[in-house]
Design an enzyme around this catalytic site. Sequence first.
Site, mmCIF file in Angstrom:
data_model
loop_
_atom_site.group_PDB
_atom_site.id
_atom_site.type_symbol
_atom_site.label_atom_id
_atom_site.label_comp_id
_atom_site.label_asym_id
_atom_site.label_seq_id
_atom_site.Cartn_x
_atom_site.Cartn_y
_atom_site.Cartn_z
ATOM 1 N N LYS A 27 38.492 36.079 40.644
ATOM 2 C CA LYS A 27 37.834 37.097 39.914
ATOM 3 C C LYS A 27 36.475 37.714 40.569
ATOM 4 C CE LYS A 27 40.608 38.413 37.685
ATOM 5 N NZ LYS A 27 41.880 38.914 38.245
ATOM 6 N N HIS A 45 41.623 30.550 47.071
ATOM 7 C CA HIS A 45 40.326 30.226 45.986
ATOM 8 C C HIS A 45 40.037 28.537 46.451
ATOM 9 C CE1 HIS A 45 41.036 33.996 43.853
ATOM 10 N NE2 HIS A 45 42.045 33.485 43.290
ATOM 11 N N SER A 90 35.962 39.250 33.580
ATOM 12 C CA SER A 90 36.940 39.687 34.263
ATOM 13 C C SER A 90 38.173 38.726 34.103
ATOM 14 C CB SER A 90 36.604 40.016 35.949
ATOM 15 O OG SER A 90 37.819 40.286 36.498
HETATM 16 S S1 PPS Z 1 42.059 37.351 41.574
HETATM 17 O O1 PPS Z 1 42.908 37.224 40.673
HETATM 18 O O2 PPS Z 1 41.113 36.095 41.750
HETATM 19 O O3 PPS Z 1 42.582 37.554 42.980
HETATM 20 O O4 PPS Z 1 40.971 38.811 41.289
HETATM 21 P P1 PPS Z 1 39.917 39.342 42.337
HETATM 22 O O5 PPS Z 1 40.520 40.023 43.210
HETATM 23 O O6 PPS Z 1 38.925 38.262 43.082
HETATM 24 O O7 PPS Z 1 39.052 40.091 41.532
HETATM 25 C C1 PPS Z 1 39.411 41.169 40.568
HETATM 26 C C2 PPS Z 1 38.142 41.863 40.040
HETATM 27 O O8 PPS Z 1 37.941 42.573 41.137
HETATM 28 C C3 PPS Z 1 37.869 44.075 40.765
HETATM 29 N N1 PPS Z 1 38.244 45.136 41.996
HETATM 30 C C4 PPS Z 1 37.384 45.670 42.559
HETATM 31 N N2 PPS Z 1 36.148 46.320 42.088
HETATM 32 C C5 PPS Z 1 35.591 47.384 42.578
HETATM 33 N N3 PPS Z 1 36.302 48.010 43.596
HETATM 34 C C6 PPS Z 1 37.259 47.556 44.131
HETATM 35 N N4 PPS Z 1 37.964 48.632 44.909
HETATM 36 C C7 PPS Z 1 38.116 46.551 43.539
HETATM 37 N N5 PPS Z 1 39.388 45.921 43.638
HETATM 38 C C8 PPS Z 1 39.420 45.193 42.659
HETATM 39 C C9 PPS Z 1 39.086 44.131 39.906
HETATM 40 O O9 PPS Z 1 38.998 45.358 39.019
HETATM 41 C C10 PPS Z 1 38.322 42.984 38.950
HETATM 42 O O10 PPS Z 1 37.338 42.992 38.197
HETATM 43 P P2 PPS Z 1 37.419 43.510 36.846
HETATM 44 O O11 PPS Z 1 35.930 43.349 36.295
HETATM 45 O O12 PPS Z 1 38.300 42.600 35.995
HETATM 46 O O13 PPS Z 1 37.703 44.869 36.605
#
Ligand code: PPS
Length: 292
Positions: free
Chosen positions: A46, A101, A131
């Site tokens: 996340k 991860h 998240s």
């Molecule tokens: S995972 O399941 O571990 O792979 O998740 P991960 O990709 O690490 O994290 C998911 C969060 O990243 C946000 N996200 C973004 N934020 C801003 N801009 C872009 N382009 C973007 N793409 C993914 C996603 O919305 C998750 O955060 P939250 O706070 O839940 O929205």
Amino acid sequence: MEPSKEYLFNHKGFYFVTQGATPENIDALETFEIRDSDIFIATFPKSGTVWMQNILNLILHEGHRNGTEDVENMDRIPWLEYNFRNMDYAALPSPRVFATHLPYYLTPRDLRNKRARVIYVTRNPKDVVVSYYHFTKIMSSLEEVSDFSLFLERFLAGKVMGSSWMDHVTGWYSHAQDFNILFLTYEEMKKDLRSAVLKICNFLGKQLSEEEVESVVRQAMFENMRKDPRANYEKMPGHREEDGKCLFLRKGTVGDWKNLMTVAQSERVDEVLKKKMESLPIKFIWDISDKV
Ligand code: PPS
């Protein structure tokens, strides 16, 4: 409360999701053959993994950038320890990119010998846990803990997939000298995506024109990425809801924790993490109006 064995297993001090990983596969990664051209995205869950996946895909593949190729990010950039699509990683063309991860100490040995490149993304832990909490509601591979206070305690105790946030981040930062590594934060990407993209290009030795950089930045912005079926994970296996809505890219902001955490819960995070976090060479951003 211990995490349910139905969902998680602990191997070598680290929690993995039962669906997709086995102790044998994880052990085999020790000798995973690394190419110098390989790139690894390493994160605690996340923290911006799929965002970085999309950025790298846009930087490295012209066809992804100009829309002539319709390859989902999770097919082009698979998860190292969760081979969901049963891909033959040895057969992938260079440069291969993997997401992981894993904690630093479980990564392939040659990666720890400074071969290949690693991009490590961190995010402030209050936004991470919020998240993560929402994520457990949409993933059938994760145990849903409907009480946020309970989930928060599990997170702080490291009893979630990815184990302890603090150990993950400290481990990677304190072993930086073993890796060819670029550290970025979710918050700096959010505040100035263009600069982050340029840093990544520089780290990868990839030269893009001004227009190409603009195109990467535009397509990696939250609202655009959310609409892109190659990037938004709407077809991710294991979604609890199947109504076609993109739930993976949920809010994509800095400071959303304030909408869920009580003052007492926020203080609880401070109590457990703040002191230890002072040892990290990162200035954490807790609110979008904070200065980087
Ligand atoms: S995972 O399941 O571990 O792979 O998740 P991960 O990709 O690490 O994290 C998911 C969060 O990243 C946000 N996200 C973004 N934020 C801003 N801009 C872009 N382009 C973007 N793409 C993914 C996603 O919305 C998750 O955060 P939250 O706070 O839940 O929205």
